[in-house]
Each structure stands twice: as C-alpha cells, then as structure tokens.
Design an enzyme around this catalytic site. Structure first.
Site, PDB file in Angstrom:
ATOM      1  N   CYS A 199       0.860  -1.177   0.000  1.00  0.00           N
ATOM      2  CA  CYS A 199       0.000   0.000   0.000  1.00  0.00           C
ATOM      3  C   CYS A 199       0.895   1.226   0.000  1.00  0.00           C
ATOM      4  O   CYS A 199       1.973   1.202  -0.584  1.00  0.00           O
ATOM      5  CB  CYS A 199      -0.940  -0.027   1.197  1.00  0.00           C
ATOM      6  SG  CYS A 199      -0.104  -0.102   2.790  1.00  0.00           S
ATOM      7  N   HIS A 245      21.160 -13.411  27.129  1.00  0.00           N
ATOM      8  CA  HIS A 245      21.196 -14.863  26.895  1.00  0.00           C
ATOM      9  C   HIS A 245      21.720 -15.531  28.162  1.00  0.00           C
ATOM     10  O   HIS A 245      22.884 -15.380  28.534  1.00  0.00           O
ATOM     11  CB  HIS A 245      22.107 -15.177  25.709  1.00  0.00           C
ATOM     12  CG  HIS A 245      21.985 -16.583  25.206  1.00  0.00           C
ATOM     13  ND1 HIS A 245      22.535 -17.655  25.855  1.00  0.00           N
ATOM     14  CD2 HIS A 245      21.355 -17.078  24.109  1.00  0.00           C
ATOM     15  CE1 HIS A 245      22.268 -18.757  25.174  1.00  0.00           C
ATOM     16  NE2 HIS A 245      21.544 -18.440  24.113  1.00  0.00           N
TER      17      HIS A 245
END
Length: 618
Positions: A30, A539
């Site tokens: 779009c 992590h």
C-alpha cells in the site's frame, strides 16, 4: 535518490525472516507497507523482520504480516519481485489472490472486509489523492480570484481534476473485476451502460419505463457501492454461464447475457437499494457531525491514527469517497488534519529534544513527510509509538483539534491526504478559520504535551533519569569481558558488542528500559528494544536452550515494557550446573555497530544487577 537496487538486501532479509519464499502465500503493498500473507505463521519471525536495517517496523495485523518501509515502498516491492520465488507471489493493482493450498489463514470477517476494501481502493488511492490535490488547488485559485470560474481555462482544468471522480465507476469496475475474478471488459460494459449520456439525461425525468415497467432513473456517475455490488454479482453469473453454455457460443453469449441481465437488475434493484443505503449512511454521519460535532470530530481526530495502525481506516475510505462523489464534501475528512498534525507535533518535539541519533534520523524526515504529504507511518512506528508518550500526546492533541474543526462545520470537498497541502480542500464548507485553528492547535499541543511528558519521563520520583543510552548488568555476579565468554558466537563480536556475567543468584533482570520484542519459550533468552535506542539480547547460560525450560521461570511476556533492574526470569543455577551447562549470562548490544560512542565503564570483578556497565559517551 533511492532505486530498487538499494532495497535488494533489505527485502531478501525480510523474506528470510518470514520463513522464505515458500512460506509466502502472496504479497502486495500500500502507501507505506509491504503486506504479506503467510502460510505458516510459526515459521515467520515478525520481530526479526522489524529489526532489519531500513525497516521502520513490522507487525501482524489484519491477517497480514505487514512490513513498514515508508514512502519508497514501491521500490522495495520492485526489488522484492526479483527475490527468487517471489515474482509469482506478487499481487498488484487489486488482483485477486490465488489460493493454491487450502484458502486464507485468517477467516475473520472483519479482516476479510478490510482486505476487500484495501484491494479495491489501494490501487487508485494515490491517483485519487494526487488529482484531488489539483481539484483543491483549483478551488483555491478560484476563491482568491486568480482564475475566473466562468472561463474556458477553468472548464478545462475542472475536467482534468474532476474526470477521475466522475468516471470513478470505471476504475472501480477494473479493481472489482480483478478482486472478484470477473472479465474486466464485461464489468466495464455494465458500467458503460449506466454512465451512457442518454441514461444520464433521463435522470429526474418522469414516466421512464423499461419493458413496460416504471423505472426511477438515478445518476451513477461518481458512484461507489452500486458498482462493487454489481461486479460481484456479475461474477457469479459469468462463471455459471461459462459452465453451461456450449463452447461454440460461450465467448460472445456470456458478455451479452451478463449485460442484458445485470444492467436492468442494477436499474431496478441494486442501484436504488445501494444508493439509498449510501445516502442514509452519509446522512447519518452528517447528522452526527451537525448535532454533536464535538463528539464526532473528537473521535476522528483522536483515533484515526489508531485505525490506520490496524488497517481499519480502509473501511472508512469508501464512505469518504462516496460522500465527496454524491454530496460534494466529506465531514469525516476535516478532523483528520488534526489527527495528522497532532502526531507530527509530537514527533517534532522528540526530534528536537532527543539525544538519540537513531531516533532523530527517523523523526526529522518523518515530520516533513507527515506535514507535507500526510504520510505518518514513519513517525508513528519509528518514533511516537515505541516511545509511547509522544503517541498518546498526539492522540489527545488530535482529539482537541478535531473538536474545534468539527464545531466549525468543516469538510473536505476533495479526496486528498490531510496535510498542509490539503488546506485548499477546506475552503468551501464550514469555517476555514476553525479548520486552521484546529489543525494548528493539534500541531502545537502535540508538541507541548510531548515536551512536558518528555520532562516527566526524565524526572521519575524526582530524580533526574540519565537520558544517555546505558546498558546495565543483567544479574549480580562476576563481570566477564566479551572475548572471554565461553561461546564463539558471542566472544567473536559477530552479534555485537557486550559482556558476560557469571551470576551469583538466579535473578535475571533487564539491562535497559524498553519493550520486550522476544521471549524464548525455554526462558533462556530475551530481546529488548530500549527506549534509548539500544537493542539488547540477554542470553542466560551457554547452550541452555537444550534444557527446554527446565529450571527457568519466565516472569515477563513479549510486548511488556520493562524498567532497568526489573526481573525477567528466575533461574535454578543448581539445575543448570547439574545439566552440565555454563551459567555465564551474555548481555549483547545487537545494534552496537550503529551506535557511535558506546563505551564500557570502569568495571571489573563483582557487579550488581542494574549497575551501569556500558555508557554512550558524547
């Protein structure tokens, strides 16, 4: 100047993040977004797509994976078509999607409706907006006396800018035919009969009959709903005829019978019913704006950008176009100027006050795009929404400005994107002064509210918050330099700069303030997009993903906003040790290459959770 080649790496990475070309069912675009339909959502990582350099944001909305690029999305789409396996997936100009493996993944009726309206209008919306701007300019030239409304020059200009709207049914016939899989020329033939000059000449004439039956003639110029419904029904008739007619006569009898059936059907039933419904809807909206204008204008001014975010604005576009086509103006469009300017003012404040180079890089051009073209996706997704408070400021400012505009009885007399260029479209209906005041108020208040909230954001509990981008320790324990983290992926710096911590207890906290964009089900990894522009991966442990969540208690969810030091997880360190894994927790700044001046503080040995380890130096 950008070319499609510039977007080749970006779109290749996007396709990979969404699970590869084989996982893409179809793609279109779009004004600012690439819109993907995905076969298997579990294979698509929308968060990863949103982090790709050049992508403003990526969201899953309306049954689509939407990747916001900005004004250059047509170039990105062209580059996307060159990605192996993607050309066959491209849908342009409202083409109907070919479902080759079991249908759409999203059966929600609202998503289907929005998808339909988007397919019908998105191919022509830029032409409507651009030529509508010319029409507004002609109104301005006539109003200020530059051009005589009775002159032939005015007549020719008016034909240039009014032709698209007068013959809008032809354009919709093409997009609807593609969407509903109807022969385009049969669809155009139906519309041509409705717009024929002799038919238009009978509008308002009494005593019109067809085959002896009385008929009330209506004008179908500029109409929207009758055309869409007619082409939709014509599709069923066409496909039935193609099945039952002999091959020797099928090709010429099909269009003949479709036109013979559909044109009278439109004249007697579809036309009066749909035009009556459209007029009733327009009258209802007009009544709302005339009786409680503050409410109608406030809602449109405040929530238009929310509608755009979820793609719901497509459901209102046909109403606006129909209003302009049938009554010459649209009340709904005037408050949208305030909605746009409220967000622009908020983004302008961020651009001026922020010290984050990445944010300023998006905010500056985005402000210009919103102010002059009415395209706000870059500042919404790249600036205001991530920071939250500027978006809220823009919503409130837009609501206030919308109230002022609607109370002034204002309306747009042309379909143009709300921007500074669109003021000419507000000269004919209502008080232009009110339109100017309301729009300006939204711009100013969006700016002021953001500045005030910006200060509050920096002054929590009466303590000045350091706006310098920082990264804190994600756990209490022993500091580990990046190169000494016992994992080559982290220690090599391939994922970005950072550090490690050998935790002394199981509490893992957020090293930055921001939004959680990734939370692994196993609880061992967390991705955070910091409000200060820093993107961090936490992590917990080395190879602990193999524990499949055993010993990990997740305390947050994806999408949550977290503060520095806020617990993310509790980890059973004994369980980690018994499983034979190293507990070293890595804190990696994944966008460190984009951040100049990010330096380590003088830290070694023991660190406490929340202690600043990395700081952005001027």
């Amino acid at each position: 100047m950008a070319t499609k080649t510039d977007f080749s790496p970006l779109v290749a990475d996007v396709v990979t993040a969404l699970g590869g070309a084989d996982n893409v069912r179809s793609v279109t675009h779009c004004a600012t977004r690439l819109r993907f339909k995905i076969k298997d959502s579990d294979k698509a990582d929308i968060a990863k797509a949103g982090k790709i350099s050049g992508v403003i944001t990526a969201i899953n909305s309306g049954g689509q994976h939407q990747v916001v690029i900005g004004n250059d999305v047509p170039l990105a789409y062209q580059a996307l078509m060159d990605v192996p396996g993607m050309r066959a997936k491209g849908i342009k100009d409202g083409d109907a999607e070919v479902d080759d493996d079991g249908g759409s993944e999203d059966k929600n009726w609202l998503n289907k409706f929005i998808d339909l309206i988007s397919a019908l209008f998105s191919p022509i919306v830029w032409a409507l907006a651009g030529i509508g701007l010319g029409k507004a300019g002609l109104t301005l030239a006539t109003t200020v006396g530059i051009l005589d409304a009775e002159s032939s020059t005015h007549t020719i200009f008016n034909a240039m800018f009014d032709g698209l709207f007068y013959f809008l049914p032809f354009f919709l016939a093409i997009t609807a035919a593609k969407r509903f899989k109807v022969n385009q020329f049969i669809a155009l033939a139906i519309v041509a009969a409705l717009l024929h000059p002799t038919m238009e000449a009978m509008v308002g004439t009494e005593g019109v009959t067809f085959l002896g039956l009385p008929l009330t003639m209506m004008s179908y110029s500029s109409s929207v709903i009758p055309v869409v419904v007619s082409v939709w029904l014509a599709g069923y008739l066409q496909r039935w005829l193609e099945k039952v007619l002999p091959g020797a006569v099928r090709n010429f009898f099909t269009p003949l019978i479709v036109v013979l059936v559909m044109v009278p059907l439109v004249l007697f039933t579809i036309g009066p019913v749909t035009i009556g419904a459209a007029n009733a809807l327009s009258n209802g909206i007009g009544f709302l704006f005339e009786t409680v204008p503050w409410l109608a204008g406030g809602l449109m001014g405040a929530f238009w950008q929310v509608f755009v975010m979820f793609g719901l604005h497509w459901g209102l576009v046909p109403v606006m176009i129909n209003d302009i086509a049938t009554q010459g103006f649209s009340y709904m469009m005037a408050p949208l100027m305030a909605a746009i300017f409220g967000q622009v003012g908020a983004a302008l404040a961020v651009w001026i006050r922020s010290k984050n180079a990445e944010v300023k890089k998006v905010a500056g051009p985005g402000v210009l795009s919103g102010f002059f073209a009415g395209v706000t996706e870059p500042i919404i997704y790249g600036v205001n929404l991530p920071l939250k408070y500027p978006f809220y400021a823009g919503v409130v400012a837009g609501g206030i400005g919308g109230i002022i505009i609607a109370v002034g009885g204002n309306a747009f007399d042309a379909f143009v994107f709300p921007s500074v260029m669109a003021f000419a479209a507000t000269l004919s209906v209502g008080s232009f002064v009110a339109q100017l005041i309301g729009s300006s108020a939204a711009l100013i208040l969006g700016f002021v509210f953001t500045v005030v909230m910006f200060r509050k954001e920096q002054n929590v509990d009466k303590q000045e918050t350091d706006t310098t981008p920082n990264v804190a320790a994600a756990a209490s324990g022993t500091y580990v330099p990046l190169a000494e983290i016992p994992d080559k992926v982290f220690s090599s710096g391939a994922m970005g700069d950072g550090f490690g911590i050998v935790p002394e207890n199981g509490e893992i906290v957020s090293p930055v303030e921001g939004q959680l964009i990734a939370v692994q089900k196993s609880g061992h990894a967390y991705g955070i997009r910091g409000d200060n522009g820093i993107e961090v991966l936490v992590h917990v442990g080395i190879d602990t993903v193999k524990m499949a969540g055993e010993g990990f208690e997740i305390l947050v969810a994806r999408g949550d906003h977290v503060k520095v030091g806020q617990p993310l997880a509790k980890v059973d360190l004994n369980a980690v040790a018994e499983a034979g894994f190293d507990p070293t927790t890595a804190v990696i700044v994944t966008n460190s290459k984009k951040l100049e001046g990010l330096k380590f503080t003088d830290v070694e040995g023991h660190v406490g959770a929340g202690d600043v380890v990395m700081r952005m130096e001027p």
